[in-house]
Design a protein around this motif. Sequence first.
Motif, PDB file in Angstrom:
ATOM      1  N   UNK A  87       0.840  -1.244   0.065  1.00 23.95           N
ATOM      2  CA  UNK A  87      -0.009  -0.079   0.133  1.00 23.95           C
ATOM      3  C   UNK A  87       0.814   1.344   0.090  1.00 23.95           C
ATOM      4  N   UNK A  88       2.005   1.068  -0.616  1.00 21.66           N
ATOM      5  CA  UNK A  88       3.016   2.470  -0.863  1.00 21.66           C
ATOM      6  C   UNK A  88       2.323   3.309  -2.025  1.00 21.66           C
ATOM      7  N   UNK A  89       3.236   4.029  -2.392  1.00 22.88           N
ATOM      8  CA  UNK A  89       2.943   4.983  -3.581  1.00 22.88           C
ATOM      9  C   UNK A  89       2.423   4.323  -4.764  1.00 22.88           C
ATOM     10  N   UNK A  90       2.938   3.342  -5.124  1.00 24.08           N
ATOM     11  CA  UNK A  90       2.660   2.759  -6.310  1.00 24.08           C
ATOM     12  C   UNK A  90       1.123   2.072  -6.177  1.00 24.08           C
ATOM     13  N   UNK A  91       1.050   1.309  -4.945  1.00 25.84           N
ATOM     14  CA  UNK A  91      -0.025   0.817  -4.709  1.00 25.84           C
ATOM     15  C   UNK A  91      -1.203   1.533  -4.711  1.00 25.84           C
ATOM     16  N   UNK A  92      -1.051   2.607  -4.038  1.00 28.29           N
ATOM     17  CA  UNK A  92      -2.315   3.538  -3.796  1.00 28.29           C
ATOM     18  C   UNK A  92      -2.583   3.958  -5.273  1.00 28.29           C
ATOM     19  N   UNK A  93      -1.687   4.249  -5.993  1.00 29.70           N
ATOM     20  CA  UNK A  93      -2.068   4.745  -7.410  1.00 29.70           C
ATOM     21  C   UNK A  93      -2.778   3.737  -8.213  1.00 29.70           C
ATOM     22  N   UNK A  94      -2.496   2.331  -7.960  1.00 29.32           N
ATOM     23  CA  UNK A  94      -3.358   1.299  -8.570  1.00 29.32           C
ATOM     24  C   UNK A  94      -4.553   1.128  -8.004  1.00 29.32           C
ATOM     25  N   UNK A  95      -4.761   1.431  -6.886  1.00 30.65           N
ATOM     26  CA  UNK A  95      -6.340   1.245  -6.083  1.00 30.65           C
ATOM     27  C   UNK A  95      -7.132   2.293  -6.801  1.00 30.65           C
ATOM     28  N   UNK A  96      -6.649   3.404  -7.134  1.00 36.45           N
ATOM     29  CA  UNK A  96      -7.272   4.579  -7.674  1.00 36.45           C
ATOM     30  C   UNK A  96      -7.475   4.617  -9.177  1.00 36.45           C
ATOM     31  N   UNK A  97      -6.654   3.656  -9.587  1.00 37.03           N
ATOM     32  CA  UNK A  97      -6.500   3.630 -11.212  1.00 37.03           C
ATOM     33  C   UNK A  97      -8.145   3.115 -11.745  1.00 37.03           C
ATOM     34  N   UNK A  98      -8.991   4.275 -12.308  1.00 35.14           N
ATOM     35  CA  UNK A  98     -10.157   3.562 -12.659  1.00 35.14           C
ATOM     36  C   UNK A  98     -10.178   2.910 -13.789  1.00 35.14           C
TER      37      UNK A  98
ATOM     38  N   UNK B 225       0.022 -13.447 -11.285  1.00 33.70           N
ATOM     39  CA  UNK B 225       0.617 -12.541 -10.383  1.00 33.70           C
ATOM     40  C   UNK B 225       1.108 -11.582 -11.388  1.00 33.70           C
ATOM     41  N   UNK B 226       0.691 -10.107 -10.976  1.00 35.30           N
ATOM     42  CA  UNK B 226       1.308  -9.049 -11.926  1.00 35.30           C
ATOM     43  C   UNK B 226       2.230  -8.370 -10.816  1.00 35.30           C
ATOM     44  N   UNK B 227       3.468  -8.642 -11.311  1.00 36.13           N
ATOM     45  CA  UNK B 227       4.593  -8.205 -10.572  1.00 36.13           C
ATOM     46  C   UNK B 227       5.204  -7.051 -10.846  1.00 36.13           C
ATOM     47  N   UNK B 228       4.832  -6.042 -10.121  1.00 35.62           N
ATOM     48  CA  UNK B 228       5.569  -4.711 -10.257  1.00 35.62           C
ATOM     49  C   UNK B 228       6.752  -4.309  -9.360  1.00 35.62           C
ATOM     50  N   UNK B 229       6.947  -5.219  -8.697  1.00 40.89           N
ATOM     51  CA  UNK B 229       8.218  -5.525  -7.785  1.00 40.89           C
ATOM     52  C   UNK B 229       9.425  -5.698  -8.740  1.00 40.89           C
ATOM     53  N   UNK B 230      10.814  -5.181  -8.329  1.00 42.24           N
ATOM     54  CA  UNK B 230      11.834  -5.687  -9.134  1.00 42.24           C
ATOM     55  C   UNK B 230      12.258  -7.224  -8.616  1.00 42.24           C
ATOM     56  N   UNK B 231      11.657  -7.695  -7.833  1.00 43.55           N
ATOM     57  CA  UNK B 231      12.273  -8.992  -7.512  1.00 43.55           C
ATOM     58  C   UNK B 231      11.802 -10.071  -8.312  1.00 43.55           C
TER      59      UNK B 231
ATOM     60  N   UNK C  13      -7.934 -15.160  -6.982  1.00 42.29           N
ATOM     61  CA  UNK C  13      -6.904 -15.877  -7.777  1.00 42.29           C
ATOM     62  C   UNK C  13      -5.777 -14.993  -8.520  1.00 42.29           C
ATOM     63  N   UNK C  14      -5.820 -13.833  -8.422  1.00 38.17           N
ATOM     64  CA  UNK C  14      -5.183 -12.801  -8.919  1.00 38.17           C
ATOM     65  C   UNK C  14      -4.436 -11.910  -8.015  1.00 38.17           C
ATOM     66  N   UNK C  15      -3.185 -11.934  -7.904  1.00 36.91           N
ATOM     67  CA  UNK C  15      -2.548 -10.932  -6.918  1.00 36.91           C
ATOM     68  C   UNK C  15      -1.512 -10.196  -7.767  1.00 36.91           C
ATOM     69  N   UNK C  16      -1.406  -8.698  -7.286  1.00 37.55           N
ATOM     70  CA  UNK C  16      -0.675  -7.553  -7.744  1.00 37.55           C
ATOM     71  C   UNK C  16       0.333  -7.493  -6.641  1.00 37.55           C
ATOM     72  N   UNK C  17       1.670  -7.543  -6.955  1.00 38.79           N
ATOM     73  CA  UNK C  17       2.630  -7.259  -6.081  1.00 38.79           C
ATOM     74  C   UNK C  17       3.323  -5.942  -6.242  1.00 38.79           C
ATOM     75  N   UNK C  18       3.283  -4.790  -5.438  1.00 37.75           N
ATOM     76  CA  UNK C  18       3.735  -3.695  -5.504  1.00 37.75           C
ATOM     77  C   UNK C  18       4.536  -3.437  -4.500  1.00 37.75           C
ATOM     78  N   UNK C  19       5.372  -4.193  -4.109  1.00 38.81           N
ATOM     79  CA  UNK C  19       6.449  -4.032  -2.744  1.00 38.81           C
ATOM     80  C   UNK C  19       7.759  -4.040  -3.094  1.00 38.81           C
ATOM     81  N   UNK C  20       8.728  -3.673  -1.976  1.00 38.26           N
ATOM     82  CA  UNK C  20      10.150  -3.721  -2.290  1.00 38.26           C
ATOM     83  C   UNK C  20      10.670  -5.442  -2.384  1.00 38.26           C
TER      84      UNK C  20
END
Lengths: 205, 205
Positions: free
Chosen positions: A89-100, A171-177, A145-152
């Motif tokens: 729920x960091x900056x990227x996560x917050x932007x995704x939640x609000x992404x209409x 999984x939609x992986x937005x982390x660099x991991x 069944x779907x997870x978005x990862x927006x973490x370090x």
Amino acid sequence: MKKVPEATIRRLFYYYRCLKNDDSESPKYICSDVLGNKTGIKSTLLRRDLSFFGHMGHKGKGYHKDELQDKLEKILGIDQEYEIALVGAGNVGKALIKYKKFRELGLYITEIFDNDLDKIGRRVGGYIVKNVKYLKETLEQNNIEIVVLAIDEEEIDEIIDQLQETNIKAIWNLSSARLDFDKNIIIIKEDLCCSLGSLIYNING
Amino acid sequence: MKKVPEATIRRLFYYYRCLKNDDSESPKYICSDVLGNKTGIKSTLLRRDLSFFGHMGHKGKGYHKDELQDKLEKILGIDQEYEIALVGAGNVGKALIKYKKFRELGLYITEIFDNDLDKIGRRVGGYIVKNVKYLKETLEQNNIEIVVLAIDEEEIDEIIDQLQETNIKAIWNLSSARLDFDKNIIIIKEDLCCSLGSLIYNING
């Protein structure tokens, strides 16, 4: 069916969106030149993209707009709705939640997790941020069944351990991991740094 | 030189980041198997990616880590720093401003614009949001050549008109708008909807 290239799938979304946003009743048909022009894609490429899914055009008329829109919706799987869990729920996560625009495709982030005690319990975009230790439990209870990862990257191991034991499909992986699973999970990596970085390469190239 | 595929460029960032984050002094060399394993990329593909840029390995030893990191930095153009202007101080824009990983690549968002009077004059991530009507003027005064667009499709025309008259070299387009310019500007489109959407396609496929 022949394997459909990833780039074709992405373009199908452009065609779909263009048709969806076109609220003019007439004409009922659209030719590949016009649809190509509206989406910025060459008509030859557009026709090739659509040809993966059988014959869609009507001779001498082009594509029936409503029909094509329906078909694309089914092909892309967005004729259904999907619940998605977001971890981070960091900056990227917050932007995704609000992404209409996700909602326009029937994709709803309905659960949010974080490991930061300052964030847990707070409301973001209408949802309470839950402690990530309840991730597995919540996914199972809600059949998500779907997870978005927006973490370090550093926080990934705990998450992987939990996801390993669930029935998630993708999984939609937005982390660099880098993600390693013992089982078959569809993973799409979205690396904003590489994307902006490739622009830099092209400037100098 | 042969045209380097976009996917190769993106993977070079993975190799670069992996080397940069590896702070162990020894060993000085790394073989393609190890670097491939760390980045999740097959060693054959890694070797092919690097071969675009000449012979980089040392026979029997592998790649010299510092040497390879330096070379990648130069190839990718990230041995310099870049100032970037962001148009759009909404949720996505705010996340980008606070995204630390851009700075690790020498990419700095130093100007922020919006057309929303509620946002103009406010501080986001240390920068004051400026009125978008000063976009052209500010880019010229500061010699900024890279613009990030994180705005709604409806707002694009005014922006394009202004950018048309500047000397910018590249745009990272996170809006769903199609960009049309009379002149040569490098455009990379980053469409989060298509990316998450392609995950849905793959679940059903």
